[in-house]
Design a protein around this motif. Structure first.
Motif, mmCIF file in Angstrom:
data_model
loop_
_atom_site.group_PDB
_atom_site.id
_atom_site.type_symbol
_atom_site.label_atom_id
_atom_site.label_comp_id
_atom_site.label_asym_id
_atom_site.label_seq_id
_atom_site.Cartn_x
_atom_site.Cartn_y
_atom_site.Cartn_z
ATOM 1 N N LEU A 617 -25.499 -34.021 4.953
ATOM 2 C CA LEU A 617 -25.136 -32.665 5.392
ATOM 3 C C LEU A 617 -24.919 -32.609 6.899
ATOM 4 O O LEU A 617 -24.072 -31.847 7.378
ATOM 5 N N VAL A 618 -25.687 -33.390 7.654
ATOM 6 C CA VAL A 618 -25.462 -33.452 9.110
ATOM 7 C C VAL A 618 -24.039 -33.907 9.392
ATOM 8 O O VAL A 618 -23.341 -33.350 10.260
ATOM 9 N N TYR A 619 -23.596 -34.908 8.656
ATOM 10 C CA TYR A 619 -22.221 -35.393 8.841
ATOM 11 C C TYR A 619 -21.216 -34.299 8.480
ATOM 12 O O TYR A 619 -20.247 -34.065 9.226
ATOM 13 N N LEU A 620 -21.405 -33.623 7.355
ATOM 14 C CA LEU A 620 -20.463 -32.589 6.930
ATOM 15 C C LEU A 620 -20.434 -31.423 7.914
ATOM 16 O O LEU A 620 -19.371 -30.922 8.279
ATOM 17 N N HIS A 621 -21.628 -30.973 8.328
ATOM 18 C CA HIS A 621 -21.711 -29.768 9.156
ATOM 19 C C HIS A 621 -21.413 -30.025 10.634
ATOM 20 O O HIS A 621 -20.934 -29.127 11.330
ATOM 21 N N ARG A 622 -21.711 -31.252 11.121
ATOM 22 C CA ARG A 622 -21.666 -31.458 12.563
ATOM 23 C C ARG A 622 -20.854 -32.661 13.032
ATOM 24 O O ARG A 622 -20.155 -32.594 14.025
ATOM 25 N N ASP A 623 -20.983 -33.795 12.337
ATOM 26 C CA ASP A 623 -20.500 -35.055 12.894
ATOM 27 C C ASP A 623 -19.113 -35.469 12.444
ATOM 28 O O ASP A 623 -18.534 -36.374 13.028
ATOM 29 N N SER A 624 -18.584 -34.877 11.381
ATOM 30 C CA SER A 624 -17.250 -35.260 10.925
ATOM 31 C C SER A 624 -16.191 -34.543 11.753
ATOM 32 O O SER A 624 -16.481 -33.586 12.478
ATOM 33 N N LEU A 625 -14.943 -35.033 11.645
ATOM 34 C CA LEU A 625 -13.851 -34.384 12.369
ATOM 35 C C LEU A 625 -13.658 -32.963 11.881
ATOM 36 O O LEU A 625 -13.229 -32.077 12.631
ATOM 37 N N LEU A 626 -13.956 -32.729 10.595
ATOM 38 C CA LEU A 626 -13.880 -31.402 10.011
ATOM 39 C C LEU A 626 -15.295 -30.871 9.822
ATOM 40 O O LEU A 626 -16.211 -31.626 9.530
ATOM 41 N N ARG A 627 -15.482 -29.581 9.983
ATOM 42 C CA ARG A 627 -16.772 -28.962 9.664
ATOM 43 C C ARG A 627 -16.673 -28.451 8.237
ATOM 44 O O ARG A 627 -15.848 -27.583 7.948
ATOM 45 N N VAL A 628 -17.491 -28.980 7.379
ATOM 46 C CA VAL A 628 -17.342 -28.741 5.939
ATOM 47 C C VAL A 628 -18.576 -28.067 5.368
ATOM 48 O O VAL A 628 -19.715 -28.487 5.640
ATOM 49 N N VAL A 629 -18.365 -27.015 4.568
ATOM 50 C CA VAL A 629 -19.429 -26.393 3.766
ATOM 51 C C VAL A 629 -19.190 -26.796 2.317
ATOM 52 O O VAL A 629 -18.109 -26.579 1.774
ATOM 53 N N HIS A 630 -20.189 -27.393 1.705
ATOM 54 C CA HIS A 630 -20.020 -27.958 0.363
ATOM 55 C C HIS A 630 -19.913 -26.873 -0.701
ATOM 56 O O HIS A 630 -19.090 -26.942 -1.610
ATOM 57 N N ARG A 631 -20.796 -25.886 -0.663
ATOM 58 C CA ARG A 631 -20.821 -24.710 -1.551
ATOM 59 C C ARG A 631 -21.313 -24.978 -2.976
ATOM 60 O O ARG A 631 -21.443 -24.037 -3.758
ATOM 61 N N ASP A 632 -21.586 -26.221 -3.346
ATOM 62 C CA ASP A 632 -22.097 -26.476 -4.703
ATOM 63 C C ASP A 632 -23.091 -27.629 -4.686
ATOM 64 O O ASP A 632 -23.045 -28.521 -5.518
ATOM 65 N N LEU A 633 -23.997 -27.583 -3.722
ATOM 66 C CA LEU A 633 -25.004 -28.626 -3.594
ATOM 67 C C LEU A 633 -26.085 -28.414 -4.649
ATOM 68 O O LEU A 633 -26.738 -27.374 -4.685
ATOM 69 N N LYS A 634 -26.261 -29.395 -5.531
ATOM 70 C CA LYS A 634 -27.262 -29.318 -6.603
ATOM 71 C C LYS A 634 -27.566 -30.725 -7.081
ATOM 72 O O LYS A 634 -26.879 -31.685 -6.718
ATOM 73 N N ALA A 635 -28.583 -30.848 -7.933
ATOM 74 C CA ALA A 635 -29.062 -32.175 -8.346
ATOM 75 C C ALA A 635 -27.991 -32.975 -9.077
ATOM 76 O O ALA A 635 -27.905 -34.196 -8.914
ATOM 77 N N THR A 683 -22.102 -11.127 -1.796
ATOM 78 C CA THR A 683 -21.000 -10.610 -0.977
ATOM 79 C C THR A 683 -19.857 -11.602 -0.834
ATOM 80 O O THR A 683 -18.815 -11.247 -0.293
ATOM 81 N N GLY A 684 -20.029 -12.850 -1.258
ATOM 82 C CA GLY A 684 -18.978 -13.852 -1.117
ATOM 83 C C GLY A 684 -18.940 -14.498 0.249
ATOM 84 O O GLY A 684 -18.093 -15.344 0.511
ATOM 85 N N THR A 685 -19.866 -14.109 1.149
ATOM 86 C CA THR A 685 -19.895 -14.682 2.490
ATOM 87 C C THR A 685 -20.613 -16.026 2.465
ATOM 88 O O THR A 685 -21.719 -16.140 1.938
ATOM 89 N N PHE A 686 -19.982 -17.049 3.026
ATOM 90 C CA PHE A 686 -20.617 -18.356 3.045
ATOM 91 C C PHE A 686 -20.506 -18.980 4.425
ATOM 92 O O PHE A 686 -19.611 -18.654 5.215
ATOM 93 N N SER A 687 -21.434 -19.850 4.729
ATOM 94 C CA SER A 687 -21.483 -20.557 6.006
ATOM 95 C C SER A 687 -22.291 -21.833 5.794
ATOM 96 O O SER A 687 -22.679 -22.159 4.670
ATOM 97 N N GLU A 688 -22.555 -22.546 6.878
ATOM 98 C CA GLU A 688 -23.406 -23.729 6.765
ATOM 99 C C GLU A 688 -24.783 -23.355 6.224
ATOM 100 O O GLU A 688 -25.420 -24.148 5.521
ATOM 101 N N LYS A 689 -25.244 -22.155 6.534
ATOM 102 C CA LYS A 689 -26.552 -21.713 6.067
ATOM 103 C C LYS A 689 -26.576 -21.511 4.544
ATOM 104 O O LYS A 689 -27.651 -21.486 3.937
ATOM 105 N N SER A 690 -25.405 -21.376 3.914
ATOM 106 C CA SER A 690 -25.350 -21.332 2.444
ATOM 107 C C SER A 690 -25.751 -22.683 1.874
ATOM 108 O O SER A 690 -26.491 -22.760 0.889
ATOM 109 N N ASP A 691 -25.252 -23.761 2.501
ATOM 110 C CA ASP A 691 -25.657 -25.102 2.082
ATOM 111 C C ASP A 691 -27.138 -25.344 2.340
ATOM 112 O O ASP A 691 -27.803 -26.042 1.577
ATOM 113 N N ILE A 692 -27.654 -24.781 3.440
ATOM 114 C CA ILE A 692 -29.075 -24.949 3.761
ATOM 115 C C ILE A 692 -29.930 -24.340 2.664
ATOM 116 O O ILE A 692 -30.947 -24.905 2.243
ATOM 117 N N TYR A 693 -29.535 -23.173 2.166
ATOM 118 C CA TYR A 693 -30.275 -22.531 1.068
ATOM 119 C C TYR A 693 -30.281 -23.438 -0.166
ATOM 120 O O TYR A 693 -31.328 -23.682 -0.774
#
Length: 832
Positions: A617-635, A683-693
């Motif tokens: 997630l650090v790579y997706l949110h911070r270190d990659s060329l793109l800032r990516v929110v996954h939106r479906d993180l699960k087991a 509300t449909g609002t998503f951000s990096e904090k959605s992945d954190i949840y």
């Protein structure tokens, strides 16, 4: 001379205050004294299970294993409340318990003996035995009067002629040994089955016995080491089920817990603790009659669901749709009228008689009968010739079982189980559809002829237009295909369809790895021997093309050791496929929520998996060329390589942010309930904090081994977040660790690590996004010993009719993690 013997007499006196060889009339057992088995495995004595009441019970427990497990209790209904009491032998040879006033609290029963040559001894098997010293006869033994536990060589039984049963009766609670509301017994059916009753009603059953296994217990497959033996004498109306010792383990037991669960535990003694061998029931599907008559409970990793059997409909649509399935289902079409008289297969047409519908992976229903001997075809014909027969099954180790009238307590597993043939009216079976189609076609033929003349006039015009459309479509497909093969997805291989078909054996079901919302995943093997995983996009998915394009462009630009690697893609007509590296150990959920495989990922591996996901997630949110929110993180979207290292997969729902943008809004909410943050779900609002949840929920699942969607606890049916909060508030969360792991790794688990991860998980599932840490802060928390902020109690449920409940209370929330990312961005309409 007396002085010479005095030290020995003193030593003998001291020893007798702590341990006994046996109990006799002249040598009773008192409080604070114990009787040990010769090899020291078991101990008999007085114990107090409650810290709030001064109630003493006489019981037997394992002496060398902690935590202590009580396996038998004598006076479970009459505790000792005085400071003194004694267990002794009466003048007639009975074992009795007396309080300080010589009041009888418990007795083994009248033995009708006048001899005082009787002793009580504790065997190495944990069996308390009354022995006649003269004849050596066993007058009474605790194995014949079990409480809630079976030990090796003990048994359950029934004897119909004299109406006797030997059963297990649960404790009332964990601290109250008095008889509880659950009873486990062996049923007198042929073949027998194990049954747990709650009061007078069935609570859970094992399914019929088939030589070496219970057919309704999925874990009893060919790899299961079965500790049970069964002897049933149908002629004399008796049956005995004996528990045998588990191989390669010093001690083991079966216990009926106060909550109705049946547990098999094993240990090698000492501080190794207890390891779970089996536990049932595992889900609400296993509870008796969950789906009512003629209903089938689908047991899977996700929440169980009921469905009516083919040819049946809900008895009450309103109740069924609301999730109340107990009234079950009824036939949509009555069976053949040929059952009004004697059935004759030679006089009845195949189109008017009943038939059978095959259902696989089934726990056989209750209330069965064993039919006469014969093969599977004879079993089928016998059921068809009996008007009261509603289903049959031919089971290895049993033979032919038949059911009459309603089918109750059916479960369908994802694999394993038995095959059941359900009797249906011919019109309900697939073969009858052809007749209906022919009839309808014949009637429609006249209409078609009439309409044909009118349609002919439009034909040339439509041919011309269709030809143009077909050319346009082919050009569009070729253009899209060529476009994808260009610079947008550079660095990826383009696979031809025939290569994929050869690798997957033409998408053979044996190569199917799983199925998600946008397609099916298959295992493949290329000609050079390299194994791959192919995601085949579902043609029926309305969002499929967008998700395919999104995942293809996005993941082709992402490279990290904790992200699954995309190798290439394939496009052929309507077929759209993604080719990934193959993960030997499949997904995290296949280990985490599996009774056996979860033991393969101990705490150290689980902690490593948590850290690996965070690094991804650090790579997706911070270190990659793109800032990516996954939106479906699960087991199920965390794959495991051969070394059990985690890799985040499935980027079909991921979204990119550019520049300083850190929040977006979508018109359509996709994802998995339980993992979605409140602001995204509502509300449909998503951000990096959605992945954190989602990460926080995943951390709590990894710690507990429980799935967010199906876990409930206590009378209040608390969900996983509520349970984690309660545990953290009371003990710091150390008791939240998966009990199987805690039992098997008691010396290896770092309690501080577990507590820390529980607290991090709770911080990540805070209701307000600004109260959650960002992913870099999470990694720092996981890898350092810094003091952590205290989480607030998570919001478990909201009344959505109250508008205030959906809005944040600024005066109730303090920003725990202040950084620029917590500043809300202006929402913009999404085209998602």
């Amino acid at each position: 001379m007396a002085i010479f013997y005095f030290p020995y007499l003193l030593l003998l006196t001291m020893f007798s205050s702590y341990g006994f060889a046996d109990i006799t009339t002249s040598s009773p057992l008192s409080i604070r004294q114990t009787l040990s088995s010769p090899d020291g495995t078991f101990e008999l004595g007085f114990f107090n299970p409650s810290s709030t009441q001064n109630h003493q019970y006489v019981g037997i427990w394992f002496k060398k294993v902690t935590p202590r497990v009580y396996v038998w209790v004598a006076n479970r209904e009459n505790p000792v409340t005085s400071s003194t009491a004694s267990l002794t032998i009466s003048s007639n040879g009975s074992l009795i318990l007396l309080d300080e006033k010589q009041k009888l609290l418990w007795s083994s029963g009248e033995e009708s003996l006048t001899s005082n040559q009787v002793r009580a001894e504790l065997s190495d098997y944990g069996n308390l035995v009354l022995v006649d010293n003269v004849t050596g006869t066993h007058l009474w033994q605790s194995f014949e009067h079990p409480t809630d536990t079976m030990l090796p060589l003990s048994s359950l039984m029934y004897a119909i002629p004299n109406n006797t049963r030997r059963v297990l009766t649960s404790w009332k609670s964990n601290t109250d040994p008095s008889p509880g509301e659950f009873v486990a017994e062996l049923t007198p059916e042929v073949p027998p089955q194990g049954l747990v009753r709650k009061g007078s009603l069935p609570y859970w059953r094992s399914g019929p016995w088939a030589e070496t296994r219970f057919t309704g217990i999925l874990e009893m497959d060919e790899t299961y080491v079965n500790p049970l033996t069964m002897v049933q004498d149908v002629v004399n109306g008796t049956g005995v089920m004996t528990f045998c010792a588990l191989r390669n383990f010093d001690v083991s037991y079966i216990k009926l817990a106060s909550d109705g669960s049946l547990n098999v535990r094993r240990s090698n003694g000492g501080n190794t603790g207890w390891i779970k061998h089996f536990e049932g029931p595992l889900s609400s599907c296993d509870l008796y009659g969950t789906c009512g008559a003629n209903g089938m409970c689908i047991r899977s990793i996700s929440s169980p669901i009921c469905k009516c059997l083919k040819g049946f409909v809900p008895k009450s649509d309103d109740e069924w749709n609301s999730g109340n399935w107990t009234r079950g289902c009824v036939r949509r079409t009555e069976l053949s009228s040929s059952c009004q008289g004697n059935y004759s297969s030679t006089t009845q047409s195949k189109d008017t008689t009943d038939g059978f519908y095959r259902v696989a992976n089934i726990k056989p229903p209750d209330s069965y009968e064993l039919a006469s001997s014969g093969d599977a075809e004879q079993c089928r014909q016998g059921c068809l010739g009996n008007c009261s027969c509603s289903a049959f099954a031919y089971i290895k180790g049993i033979g032919c079982l038949v059911w009459k009238h309603e089918l109750l307590d059916m479960v369908q597993f994802t694999q394993g189980g038995e095959i059941l043939f359900i009797r249906l009216a011919r019109s309900e079976l697939a073969g009858s559809k052809r007749i209906k189609i022919i009839s309808v076609s014949a009637i429609s033929l006249c209409v078609i002829i009439i309409l044909g003349l009118a349609a002919f006039g439009c034909w040339r015009y439509r041919v011309k237009q269709n030809g143009q459309a077909r050319v346009a479509m082919e050009v569009s497909e070729d253009s899209w295909k060529n476009h994808l093969k260009s610079q947008d997805v550079s660095g990826l291989n383009f696979f031809e369809m025939h290569t994929i078909q050869n690798a997957t054996d033409n998408f053979s079901i044996s190569n199917k790895l799983g199925q998600g919302g946008f397609g099916t995943v298959y295992k493949g093997k290329l000609k050079d021997g390299k194994e791959i995983a192919i995601k085949r996009l579902s043609r029926s998915s309305g969002e499929g093309t967008e998700e395919f394009m999104n995942e293809l462009k996005l993941i082709s630009k992402l490279q990290h050791r904790n992200l699954v690697r995309l190798l290439g893609y394939c496009i052929e007509g309507e077929e759209k496929l993604l080719v990934y590296e193959f993960m030997v150990n499949k997904s995290l959920d296949s280990f985490l929520f599996d009774l056996k495989k979860k033991l393969e990922i101990g705490w150290s591996k689980r902690f490593n998996i948590i850290q690996g996901i965070a690094r991804g997630l650090v790579y997706l949110h911070r270190d990659s060329l793109l800032r990516v929110v996954h939106r479906d993180l699960k087991a199920s979207n965390i794959l495991l390589d051969e070394k059990m290292n985690p890799k985040i997969s499935d980027f079909g729902l991921a979204r990119m942010f550019q520049g300083t943008q850190n929040q977006d809004n979508t018109g359509r909410v996709f994802g998995t309930l339980g993992y979605m943050s409140p602001e995204y779900a509502w509300t449909g609002t998503f951000s990096e904090k959605s992945d954190i949840y989602s990460f926080g929920v995943l951390v709590l699942e990894i710690i507990t081994g429980k799935e967010i969607s199906s876990f409930t606890y206590g009378k209040e049916d608390k969900n996983l977040l509520a349970y984690a909060w309660e545990s953290w508030s009371e003990t710091g969360g150390v008791n939240l660790l998966d009990q199987d792991i805690a039992d098997s790794e008691s010396d290896l688990v770092e309690a501080a690590e577990v507590k820390r991860c529980v607290q991090i998980g709770l911080l990540c599932v805070q209701y307000q996004a600004m109260d959650r840490p960002n992913i870099k802060q999470v990694v720092t928390m996981l890898t350092s010993t810094m003091d952590l902020p205290k989480p607030k109690q998570p919001v478990f449920a909201l009344d959505t009719s109250d508008e205030d409940s959906l809005s944040p209370k600024s005066n109730d929330h303090k920003d725990l993690f202040s950084d620029d990312e917590n500043k809300p961005a202006q929402e913009k309409p999404g085209s998602d």
